[in-house]
Design a protein around this motif. Sequence first.
Motif, PDB file in Angstrom:
ATOM      1  N   TRP A 298     -23.786  23.904  -2.129  1.00 57.86           N
ATOM      2  CA  TRP A 298     -22.635  23.801  -1.250  1.00 57.86           C
ATOM      3  C   TRP A 298     -22.953  23.370   0.177  1.00 57.86           C
ATOM      4  CZ3 TRP A 298     -17.933  22.608  -1.096  1.00 57.86           C
ATOM      5  CH2 TRP A 298     -17.139  22.918  -0.003  1.00 57.86           C
ATOM      6  N   PRO A 299     -24.004  23.887   0.826  1.00 56.28           N
ATOM      7  CA  PRO A 299     -24.205  23.511   2.237  1.00 56.28           C
ATOM      8  C   PRO A 299     -24.265  21.994   2.457  1.00 56.28           C
ATOM      9  CG  PRO A 299     -25.573  25.387   1.702  1.00 56.28           C
ATOM     10  CD  PRO A 299     -24.972  24.910   0.394  1.00 56.28           C
ATOM     11  N   GLY A 300     -25.026  21.276   1.656  1.00 57.27           N
ATOM     12  CA  GLY A 300     -25.115  19.823   1.811  1.00 57.27           C
ATOM     13  C   GLY A 300     -23.826  19.115   1.448  1.00 57.27           C
ATOM     14  N   LEU A 301     -23.173  19.596   0.394  1.00 61.20           N
ATOM     15  CA  LEU A 301     -21.898  18.995  -0.005  1.00 61.20           C
ATOM     16  C   LEU A 301     -20.845  19.184   1.082  1.00 61.20           C
ATOM     17  CD1 LEU A 301     -21.701  20.053  -3.758  1.00 61.20           C
ATOM     18  CD2 LEU A 301     -22.260  17.803  -2.844  1.00 61.20           C
ATOM     19  N   TRP A 302     -20.826  20.371   1.677  1.00 66.12           N
ATOM     20  CA  TRP A 302     -19.839  20.664   2.708  1.00 66.12           C
ATOM     21  C   TRP A 302     -20.068  19.796   3.939  1.00 66.12           C
ATOM     22  CZ3 TRP A 302     -15.242  21.813   3.536  1.00 66.12           C
ATOM     23  CH2 TRP A 302     -14.781  22.318   4.748  1.00 66.12           C
ATOM     24  N   VAL A 303     -21.317  19.633   4.351  1.00 67.37           N
ATOM     25  CA  VAL A 303     -21.614  18.775   5.502  1.00 67.37           C
ATOM     26  C   VAL A 303     -21.131  17.361   5.216  1.00 67.37           C
ATOM     27  CG1 VAL A 303     -23.500  17.683   6.798  1.00 67.37           C
ATOM     28  CG2 VAL A 303     -23.538  20.133   6.370  1.00 67.37           C
ATOM     29  N   GLN A 304     -21.409  16.866   4.006  1.00 72.64           N
ATOM     30  CA  GLN A 304     -20.999  15.512   3.655  1.00 72.64           C
ATOM     31  C   GLN A 304     -19.481  15.369   3.647  1.00 72.64           C
ATOM     32  OE1 GLN A 304     -22.735  12.795   3.452  1.00 72.64           O
ATOM     33  NE2 GLN A 304     -20.940  11.602   2.939  1.00 72.64           N
ATOM     34  N   LEU A 305     -18.788  16.306   3.041  1.00 70.77           N
ATOM     35  CA  LEU A 305     -17.319  16.226   2.988  1.00 70.77           C
ATOM     36  C   LEU A 305     -16.698  16.336   4.376  1.00 70.77           C
ATOM     37  CD1 LEU A 305     -16.364  18.324  -0.161  1.00 70.77           C
ATOM     38  CD2 LEU A 305     -16.006  15.874   0.183  1.00 70.77           C
ATOM     39  N   ARG A 306     -17.226  17.239   5.166  1.00 69.48           N
ATOM     40  CA  ARG A 306     -16.678  17.480   6.499  1.00 69.48           C
ATOM     41  C   ARG A 306     -16.915  16.317   7.441  1.00 69.48           C
ATOM     42  NH1 ARG A 306     -19.408  22.317   8.361  1.00 69.48           N
ATOM     43  NH2 ARG A 306     -20.727  20.824   9.384  1.00 69.48           N
ATOM     44  N   SER A 307     -18.063  15.659   7.304  1.00 71.37           N
ATOM     45  CA  SER A 307     -18.401  14.597   8.244  1.00 71.37           C
ATOM     46  C   SER A 307     -17.973  13.211   7.777  1.00 71.37           C
ATOM     47  CB  SER A 307     -19.907  14.596   8.515  1.00 71.37           C
ATOM     48  OG  SER A 307     -20.607  14.291   7.327  1.00 71.37           O
ATOM     49  N   ALA A 308     -17.639  13.071   6.508  1.00 72.98           N
ATOM     50  CA  ALA A 308     -17.266  11.754   5.987  1.00 72.98           C
ATOM     51  C   ALA A 308     -15.878  11.356   6.471  1.00 72.98           C
ATOM     52  CB  ALA A 308     -17.307  11.760   4.466  1.00 72.98           C
ATOM     53  N   PRO A 309     -15.756  10.161   6.991  1.00 72.97           N
ATOM     54  CA  PRO A 309     -14.425   9.706   7.400  1.00 72.97           C
ATOM     55  C   PRO A 309     -13.574   9.399   6.171  1.00 72.97           C
ATOM     56  CG  PRO A 309     -16.026   7.940   7.662  1.00 72.97           C
ATOM     57  CD  PRO A 309     -16.790   9.167   7.245  1.00 72.97           C
ATOM     58  N   ALA A 310     -12.293   9.387   6.367  1.00 75.26           N
ATOM     59  CA  ALA A 310     -11.394   9.022   5.262  1.00 75.26           C
ATOM     60  C   ALA A 310     -11.720   7.600   4.814  1.00 75.26           C
ATOM     61  CB  ALA A 310      -9.946   9.108   5.728  1.00 75.26           C
ATOM     62  N   VAL A 311     -11.647   7.389   3.519  1.00 73.39           N
ATOM     63  CA  VAL A 311     -11.948   6.067   2.972  1.00 73.39           C
ATOM     64  C   VAL A 311     -10.720   5.178   3.150  1.00 73.39           C
ATOM     65  CG1 VAL A 311     -12.577   4.793   0.887  1.00 73.39           C
ATOM     66  CG2 VAL A 311     -13.564   7.049   1.321  1.00 73.39           C
ATOM     67  N   LEU A 312     -10.934   4.031   3.766  1.00 79.16           N
ATOM     68  CA  LEU A 312      -9.838   3.090   3.990  1.00 79.16           C
ATOM     69  C   LEU A 312      -9.369   2.488   2.668  1.00 79.16           C
ATOM     70  CD1 LEU A 312     -11.281   1.238   7.108  1.00 79.16           C
ATOM     71  CD2 LEU A 312      -9.598   3.087   7.073  1.00 79.16           C
ATOM     72  N   GLN A 313      -8.127   2.101   2.620  1.00 82.70           N
ATOM     73  CA  GLN A 313      -7.535   1.524   1.413  1.00 82.70           C
ATOM     74  C   GLN A 313      -8.346   0.327   0.905  1.00 82.70           C
ATOM     75  OE1 GLN A 313      -5.012   2.841  -0.229  1.00 82.70           O
ATOM     76  NE2 GLN A 313      -5.003   1.288  -1.812  1.00 82.70           N
ATOM     77  N   SER A 314      -8.792  -0.515   1.822  1.00 82.63           N
ATOM     78  CA  SER A 314      -9.545  -1.710   1.409  1.00 82.63           C
ATOM     79  C   SER A 314     -10.874  -1.341   0.750  1.00 82.63           C
ATOM     80  CB  SER A 314      -9.801  -2.620   2.612  1.00 82.63           C
ATOM     81  OG  SER A 314     -10.528  -1.918   3.603  1.00 82.63           O
ATOM     82  N   LYS A 315     -11.528  -0.292   1.262  1.00 87.16           N
ATOM     83  CA  LYS A 315     -12.787   0.152   0.657  1.00 87.16           C
ATOM     84  C   LYS A 315     -12.537   0.906  -0.639  1.00 87.16           C
ATOM     85  CE  LYS A 315     -15.734   0.293   4.685  1.00 87.16           C
ATOM     86  NZ  LYS A 315     -16.720   1.066   5.425  1.00 87.16           N
ATOM     87  N   ALA A 316     -11.424   1.598  -0.717  1.00 89.09           N
ATOM     88  CA  ALA A 316     -11.091   2.326  -1.943  1.00 89.09           C
ATOM     89  C   ALA A 316     -10.848   1.348  -3.077  1.00 89.09           C
ATOM     90  CB  ALA A 316      -9.866   3.212  -1.726  1.00 89.09           C
ATOM     91  N   ALA A 317     -10.188   0.249  -2.784  1.00 91.15           N
ATOM     92  CA  ALA A 317      -9.907  -0.748  -3.814  1.00 91.15           C
ATOM     93  C   ALA A 317     -11.194  -1.369  -4.339  1.00 91.15           C
ATOM     94  CB  ALA A 317      -8.983  -1.828  -3.261  1.00 91.15           C
ATOM     95  N   ALA A 318     -12.227  -1.408  -3.498  1.00 92.28           N
ATOM     96  CA  ALA A 318     -13.502  -2.012  -3.893  1.00 92.28           C
ATOM     97  C   ALA A 318     -14.475  -0.962  -4.455  1.00 92.28           C
ATOM     98  CB  ALA A 318     -14.124  -2.709  -2.696  1.00 92.28           C
ATOM     99  N   TRP A 319     -14.040   0.248  -4.626  1.00 94.07           N
ATOM    100  CA  TRP A 319     -14.880   1.343  -5.135  1.00 94.07           C
ATOM    101  C   TRP A 319     -16.163   1.464  -4.317  1.00 94.07           C
ATOM    102  CZ3 TRP A 319     -13.968   5.343  -8.223  1.00 94.07           C
ATOM    103  CH2 TRP A 319     -12.797   5.303  -8.987  1.00 94.07           C
ATOM    104  N   SER A 320     -15.989   1.673  -3.028  1.00 96.30           N
ATOM    105  CA  SER A 320     -17.121   1.773  -2.116  1.00 96.30           C
ATOM    106  C   SER A 320     -17.975   3.006  -2.440  1.00 96.30           C
ATOM    107  CB  SER A 320     -16.612   1.878  -0.678  1.00 96.30           C
ATOM    108  OG  SER A 320     -15.963   3.127  -0.488  1.00 96.30           O
ATOM    109  N   PRO A 321     -19.234   2.998  -1.988  1.00 93.18           N
ATOM    110  CA  PRO A 321     -20.081   4.178  -2.197  1.00 93.18           C
ATOM    111  C   PRO A 321     -19.475   5.439  -1.581  1.00 93.18           C
ATOM    112  CG  PRO A 321     -21.416   2.315  -1.527  1.00 93.18           C
ATOM    113  CD  PRO A 321     -19.971   1.891  -1.400  1.00 93.18           C
TER     114      PRO A 321
END
Length: 130
Positions: free
Chosen positions: A77-100
């Motif tokens: 959980w600690p690493g997952l939480w840091v990643q989720l908390r710090s990750a910006p929202a995925v933009l629609q254009s990147k979501a359509a391209a299945w970005s990492p």
Amino acid sequence: SALRRHLAHVAVVHALTVLSTRAKELLPHVHDVWPSVLPSFEASAPLSVQADACILLQHAARLSGDFVRQRFASECWPGLWVQLRSAPAVLQSKAAAWSPQLKAQLATLNALCFLAGDPALVDGVAEQVL
């Protein structure tokens, strides 16, 4: 490298599937590979590796609930939480391209959804998520 870790995670998922009908053999093998999987949950791990680790986590939890239950809050959980908390929202254009970024967030949230079915497992992290 990320490719090696990806292939290792895929191999572990398949090995756990093969061993899923042999409970006495499964848990010792989960225990053996667990230390090698843990670095993949760190926030510094590549996004593709984190996504693979979340898939592996979900699969391991399905097959060996108690093992994962005892370790999720303190080791994953600690690493997952840091990643989720710090990750910006995925933009629609990147979501359509299945970005990492989208793949990593989706894999993490999918694993959390699955794990949330076990109240004892998410008890220690529920307040952070909410």
